[in-house]
Structures are given as structure tokens and as C-alpha cells.
Design a protein around this motif. Sequence first.
Motif, PDB file in Angstrom:
ATOM      1  N   GLN A 107       0.846  -1.189   0.000  1.00 30.23           N
ATOM      2  CA  GLN A 107       0.000   0.000   0.000  1.00 30.23           C
ATOM      3  C   GLN A 107       0.886   1.244   0.000  1.00 30.23           C
ATOM      4  OE1 GLN A 107      -3.301   0.066   2.519  1.00 30.23           O
ATOM      5  NE2 GLN A 107      -3.441  -2.127   2.717  1.00 30.23           N
TER       6      GLN A 107
ATOM      7  N   HIS B  16      -9.169   7.902  -1.345  1.00 28.08           N
ATOM      8  CA  HIS B  16      -8.169   7.208  -2.157  1.00 28.08           C
ATOM      9  C   HIS B  16      -8.603   5.756  -2.226  1.00 28.08           C
ATOM     10  CE1 HIS B  16      -4.345   6.338  -4.008  1.00 28.08           C
ATOM     11  NE2 HIS B  16      -4.191   5.320  -3.175  1.00 28.08           N
ATOM     12  N   ASN B  17      -8.701   5.227  -3.453  1.00 28.97           N
ATOM     13  CA  ASN B  17      -9.213   3.869  -3.636  1.00 28.97           C
ATOM     14  C   ASN B  17     -10.523   3.671  -2.873  1.00 28.97           C
ATOM     15  OD1 ASN B  17      -7.100   3.227  -5.239  1.00 28.97           O
ATOM     16  ND2 ASN B  17      -5.906   2.174  -3.631  1.00 28.97           N
ATOM     17  N   GLU B  18     -11.370   4.672  -2.977  1.00 32.21           N
ATOM     18  CA  GLU B  18     -12.702   4.661  -2.346  1.00 32.21           C
ATOM     19  C   GLU B  18     -12.662   4.584  -0.816  1.00 32.21           C
ATOM     20  OE1 GLU B  18     -15.034   1.661  -4.243  1.00 32.21           O
ATOM     21  OE2 GLU B  18     -14.788   2.597  -6.206  1.00 32.21           O
TER      22      GLU B  18
END
Length: 464
Positions: free
Chosen positions: A4, A25-27
Motif C-alpha cells: 500500500q 483514495h481507492n474509495e
Amino acid sequence: MPKQPTEIDIEISTLSEQGSGGGTHNERPVWVRNALPGETVRARILKRRGGQRFADGQPLENFSSDRVTSPCQYFPRCGGCATHHMAPTAQLGHKQRQLSDQLVIQGIQPNSWRVPVALLRLGYRRKARMGVRVVGESVLVGFRESFSNRVARIDACLTLTPELSKLIPPLKASIARMSDPKTIPQIELAQGDSGCAVIVRHLQPLTDADVALWQAFEVNCQVEVLMQSKGYDTLTPIAKNRQQMSLLHYQIPEYGLTIGFYPHYFTQVNAPMNRELVRTVMGYLGNVRGHVVVDMFCGIGNFTLPLARAGALAVGIEASDEAVEMAKENARVNRVDHASAFYAEDLYGEGGALVSATDESDETAPTGSSINACFDHFSQSPDALILDPPRSGAGPNLEGWAGIPSLKQIVYVSCNPVTFAEDAKRLKAKGYVLEQVGVYDMFPGTAHVETVGRFVRTSVVGLD
Ligand SMILES: C[S@@+](CC[C@H](N)C(=O)[O-])C[C@H]1O[C@@H](n2cnc3c(N)ncnc32)[C@H](O)[C@@H]1O
């Protein structure tokens, strides 16, 4: 599992109640300190919890017009403050928006808004609890870092009064010289109008050398040092010749009052703003001469004593026995004891529930509620209430108090817009309107929202 990223560039779309910029970020939600809506920031992830990310931010582009340079070198890492990167007017707007959002959620429309009140922006804080950590050779004394449990590495604090701030380096040095610095988990600081006190919490008995060290600190720094081995009932002056801790004092000059308190008691931390609160509350109450006003959650009498001085028959109610004894002593010293009465009562508990006339004649109903005796102290029914509860709000007995037939208004001082708005809804159901409300910047640069609202009775609802 893919690694990550620890650094991401994101757009900030919102500002949390705690003063962090919010994006995704990335939902997943990302909360970024030192970031404002509209900005694109480089966010360095500091913590992941419950599907959310917490990050430090560096603005890259689209700098917000609300952005200012923090006057504090330790911001935003030190979590003592949260909104130093916002212009003062933007901070006030954010606080007022939080309050108005909560009122909208509860379906409350105030009749009018008072312009937000702000006074000192820095150097206002007269009370603080600070963590202590030993890291290698260094001793840290400070607030917690934001998004972390670590103690911030600071040598001064612009939010504290200069007198308290300058104690940080000698505190660090004294703890470092103790026989076991790791046995000091926390320090508390308190200041009155003409003196400061330091409470040193210690987990192990002190050696003679430790005692001598803190005695020297007391003399060199000209503060009172109190050692605390367990609860506050163990507070002990470090000075050999003093059995009792000394009182601190603050003045409310408009009412000719000098209010005494011990360093661990609740007092409003921002002295000029406290005077403004008292002025506002008294202004809302109007002419109180000869009228009974009950000050709920009265502490050491911060509002009760000005009421009594202004000619009211003032009743203060408060859970802490110590605070009630202090309030009585303050009334005596200020010669308003004839016009004031204080009672210790848990206002959230059964004893805080008003027993109505029908209940009293009902043999199965709870009897002997002491709150009735408090309200009846001056053998005259109250015209007004002051409420100044903790964050949890006025509690389950509010409807009973609000239903007292003689009440005309309630002035509510709140440190939590969520419970203030919930209580406003309950008062509306009892026939009160929110005549005026406003925010008071008790803790500038932080997320704390202080509110004063005046509720006026327009109809009597649900009387027996
Ligand atoms: C926000 S402080 C206000 C004190 C005071 N009005 C002042 O301005 O200094 C809230 C007060 O409520 C008291 N309190 C907390 N829980 C209580 C309870 N359940 N019943 C009565 N008082 C309570 C605290 O001891 C504290 O003094």
C-alpha cells in the motif's frame, strides 16, 4: 498482497469537525492534517484504522484562500491544536457551521445568530494536562501528537499562557534528573490571576533526592508544586512547611468577584473569554433582582456568584462535593452567601429528577427527590435556569426541569454542538424557542466549539 502506498496525492473536499481535510483514495476516506477543502495535497499516511487513513499533508496546488501560515513551529505534528493553518475568520466560520449543521439535523431554526465572539488567539490557555515520555536520553513533556498516542516534542506552547509555556523546559529537565523519570506519566498545569500550580503525577514513592529536586523547582520557577501518587485526594504540597495546597483565584471584575479554586478543579481555561461568557449569560437573563435563577452544573459558582451579586436569589447545583464546598466558600468570601445556595447532586441521576405535584401525592412514585428542595430553597419558584453541562449534555432530567411552570427562559452554555442541538430539540418539544445562539471561541486554533443559546418559553407544554 500489493504494497500500500504511504504517499498519495489527493484532492481535499471536506473539513472534519476535528479540523482535518478529507478526501478519498481507492474509495477509502483519507483524513489529512494541515489540509483544506479545494486543495490538492501530498498526503503521507501515518495511521490506518477501520478502513480509514490518517495522514500528514503538504499542499501542492490550489492553495485555499483560508490558508495561513501557522505561528507555531510544532503545528501540525503536535495535536494540541488542529486549525492553526486556517485564518481566524475561517476557523470561526467552521465552528459556526458545525453548530448550524447540528441544529438543522434536529430541525431547530434559531430566531437569530449572534456574531461569533473571538478574543485572544494565542497565549490564552490557563489549564492543561500534558503527557510525559522518556525516549532514550530525552524527556518529553507535551500534548499528544495528532493521529498518534506519542507525546509531542515541544519546548514551548503558544496556546498556553506565557507563564505556563515557559515551565516546559524546566519540567523536562527536572523529570530527567529524577531517580526514575519513567515513573512520571503526566503533568498538570493551572494558572490563576496571580500564581501557577504544577501537579506531578508519580507512580512510585519519591526518594529524598526527588523531593529536594521538586522543592528546588518550586522555588526557582515560583509555582506551587503538588505531588499526586494516586487520585486527586492524594495531592500533597512538595514544600515541607505547607500542609494544605494553596488556592488559585480568578477575578470577574464587572461583578467585583474573586473566585478561588484548587488547581485540579474545573475552571474555564480562557479567562477573558470566560468573562465574556458571564457577560453574555447575565445579559440574556436581564434584570434578575429578586428572581430565583438556578445554575445547573454550577462548578465553583462561575455563574451563580455573578447572579447573586446582581441581586438574584441564586441556586447552584453540581455533582462534585468539593466544587460545591468551594462555591459556598466563594459565596462567603465575596459576601453573597445570603443570596446564594449550593447543592451537591448528580443531575443525571434519579436525585436530579424533579418530582411533580401529582407524583408527590402518588405513593408508588419515587419520593424525596432532593432537586425539589434545591428549586424551592428561597421558597419562590425559579424564573430562569442556566445549563452548563459536560459534553454529554443536560441529561435525562431536562424535560422535568424545563416543565417547571414558573420558568420563562433557559440560558444554555455548551461545549458540544451535538448534544446542544439534541437538547434544543427536547426544549422545543417543551414549548421553548431558541431565541438567539452564537459560538464563543474558548479554544482558538482547536476543534473545540463553545456555544451559548438563549431559550425562551413561548408555550407551556404537558403540565400536570
Ligand atoms: C462545563 S463544567 C461547568 C462548570 C461551571 N458552570 C463553570 O462555568 O465553571 C460542567 C460541570 O458539570 C459538573 N457535572 C458533571 N457531571 C455532572 C452530573 N452528573 N451532575 C451534576 N454536575 C455534573 C462538573 O463537575 C462540572 O463542574
